[in-house]
Design an enzyme around this catalytic site. Structure first.
Site, PDB file in Angstrom:
ATOM      1  N   GLU A 110      -6.745   1.645   5.804  1.00 42.18           N
ATOM      2  CA  GLU A 110      -7.421   2.000   4.559  1.00 42.18           C
ATOM      3  C   GLU A 110      -6.619   1.568   3.331  1.00 42.18           C
ATOM      4  OE1 GLU A 110      -9.315   6.011   2.413  1.00 42.18           O
ATOM      5  OE2 GLU A 110      -8.186   6.166   4.291  1.00 42.18           O
TER       6      GLU A 110
ATOM      7  N   TYR B 173       3.783   6.498  21.113  1.00 38.60           N
ATOM      8  CA  TYR B 173       3.929   7.290  19.886  1.00 38.60           C
ATOM      9  C   TYR B 173       4.360   8.702  20.253  1.00 38.60           C
ATOM     10  CZ  TYR B 173       1.743   4.714  15.956  1.00 38.60           C
ATOM     11  OH  TYR B 173       1.459   3.867  14.926  1.00 38.60           O
TER      12      TYR B 173
ATOM     13  N   GLY C 157       0.794  -1.222   0.000  1.00 38.15           N
ATOM     14  CA  GLY C 157       0.000   0.000   0.000  1.00 38.15           C
ATOM     15  C   GLY C 157       0.824   1.268   0.000  1.00 38.15           C
TER      16      GLY C 157
END
Length: 481
Positions: A117, A396, A46
């Site tokens: 996605e 993160y 992707g």
């Protein structure tokens, strides 16, 4: 993205061709051709990685023609076994398509990375990915039961007999799936994988808890991590800056604090809300999935722990908004670039015993690196805790800087990120939790693997890929500095 939008690609090496195979046989023919014609194949899914893993090696390192192998036509479901709860899928399927296919049949694999996605199954395996619901469903290594691979040594597979059975566990020596986890395109092309699946849960619910400060938030999520089977599917602790940033993007002008005061005006909790400091308060967003009785038990534990640390349950809407915000961050990052800001995230695993010192030192290092370069404005530096384990957490970090009149902002940003990663390693964090290494972080692999272990990995590559068809040079298989 900056290099594309700002026309900075002139020094970047591009693939000489792009090939789109549609099944394993075509991949096998392509790999044989590459072996015969001395071509280098770079698997491409992707394109969502943030580690430069799909970049071509420099020409002085590898002068061969570079062929990008885009696997997204390999997107078919090959077999579903509803009794064993397994699904065999081609590795080029995107997360979005896989979710739709499974939902239409009443199932889920529970793997939801931020990039779902566009990212592909093969990319998840190659980077050793993690999803937002790992508390319930596990990381990708717990979900994948077997893989099929094509390399220059041939077709590689295990445990596929005439009955096409898969096994939860075997004791038959070295495991092919484990070898391919985190291989980052350096050993072969993953053509398909068999995955574990679950029936779609009876109930899906969101919750959120507002706490006075980050320390209270850490204590709260650490106790959540001890709940065992009652640990919610997703638990995320946002620091104050990230929480306030999310609130600034609300679709109306009503602040969270004002809304909560109105909601709780007739209760004793309004006294607690008045004591929250806007520049210290933090938010924990929670996703719960399971049976009605399971979620009732989880909610009882959450309310008890929230009360223990002086928190207030803020309800479904704040929780869902926090979960959905994760998917929007990449779009916000690209939007901000239009207005002269560069931003990116990077992650680490850190033990509970070191999480506070690591976060503080890394934020300070980012601030210092920004100041030392006399960069314009003030940077945005924030963090969130995203995955919980018995022994630690995934953290993160988000760093955003103004690049107005900065000569080479992409390189400057990379230097600052590298410095932050060195600080993370110094403070006891890992080089990566789930983004992988690629070429971007490869210079730090000497601090992760010993020289002798590196030689073991390179010899393993020579056995699996004797013609070095997959010379993309990522991670453990990168060029020695």
């Amino acid at each position: 993205m900056y290099m594309i939008r700002c026309d900075k690609l002139k020094d970047t090496r591009f693939p000489d061709a792009v090939i789109y195979p549609s099944d394993e046989k075509e991949v096998e023919r392509l790999v044989n051709l590459a072996s015969e014609e001395c071509l280098c194949l770079i698997p491409f899914g992707g394109g969502t990685n943030v580690s430069h893993a799909t970049w071509c090696p420099p020409k002085d390192k590898d002068p061969r023609p570079m062929i990008s192998v885009d696997v997204r036509l390999m997107n078919k479901i090959l077999e579903i076994n509803e009794e064993d709860l397994t699904i065999h899928v081609q590795a080029g399927i995107t997360g979005g398509d896989l979710v739709q296919e499974l939902q239409s049949r009443g199932y889920t694999i529970g793997h939801e990375p931020d990039s779902i996605e566009f990212s592909t199954l093969g990319g998840w395996i190659a980077t050793k990915a993690s999803g937002m619901k790992q508390n319930k469903y596990g990381n990708i290594e717990q979900i994948v039961k077997s893989v099929r691979v094509v390399s220059s040594s041939g077709k590689l597979w295990q445990h596929i007999n005439s009955q096409r059975a898969t096994f939860s566990r075997v004791s038959t020596g070295t495991d092919l799936t484990s070898i391919m986890m985190g291989s980052e395109g350096s050993l072969g092309i993953i053509t398909s994988a068999t995955l574990k699946m679950w029936p779609i849960p009876e109930i899906k619910k969101y919750e959120s808890v507002i706490l006075h400060n980050f320390e209270d938030g850490l204590l709260f999520v650490k106790d959540i991590s001890k709940l065992g089977a009652l640990k919610p599917a997703s638990v995320r602790l946002l620091d104050n800056i990230q929480f306030r940033l999310g609130q600034s993007m609300r679709s109306n002008n009503e602040s969270w604090l004002k809304a909560m005061k109105q909601k709780l005006a007739m209760t004793t909790f309004s006294l607690l809300v008045d004591r929250f400091e806007p520049e210290e308060m933090v938010c924990v967003t929670i996703t719960l999935e399971g049976s009605r009785s399971e979620i009732e038990l989880q909610m009882r534990e959450i309310r008890t722990l929230a009360s223990t640390y002086g928190g207030v349950c803020a309800g479904n809407d704040v929780g869902k908004a926090g979960y959905d915000m994760t998917y929007a961050i990449a779009y916000i990052r690209d939007f901000a670039m239009t207005y002269g800001f560069l931003a990116e995230s990077f992650e680490t695993f850190v033990p509970w015993s070191k999480v506070r010192s690591m976060i503080t030192a890394t934020k300070n290092r980012l601030k210092r690196e920004h100041q030392d370069r006399a960069l314009p404005g003030n940077p945005i530096i924030s963090c969130r805790v995203t995955q919980l384990y018995d022994d630690g957490v995934c953290v993160y970090f988000y760093f955003c800087m103004n690049f107005e009149n900065v000569p080479n902002p992409s390189a400057t940003f990379a230097e600052i990120e590298l410095a932050a990663r060195k600080e993370i390693l110094t403070q006891g964090g890992s080089l990566s939790h789930h983004h992988g290494i690629g070429k971007h972080r490869a210079p730090l692999m000497g601090e992760v693997n010993s020289d002798d272990l590196r030689e073991v990995f390179m010899n393993l590559k020579k056995a699996i890929d004797p013609h070095n068809v997959f010379g993309v040079a990522n991670g453990s298989y990168s060029y020695k500095e």
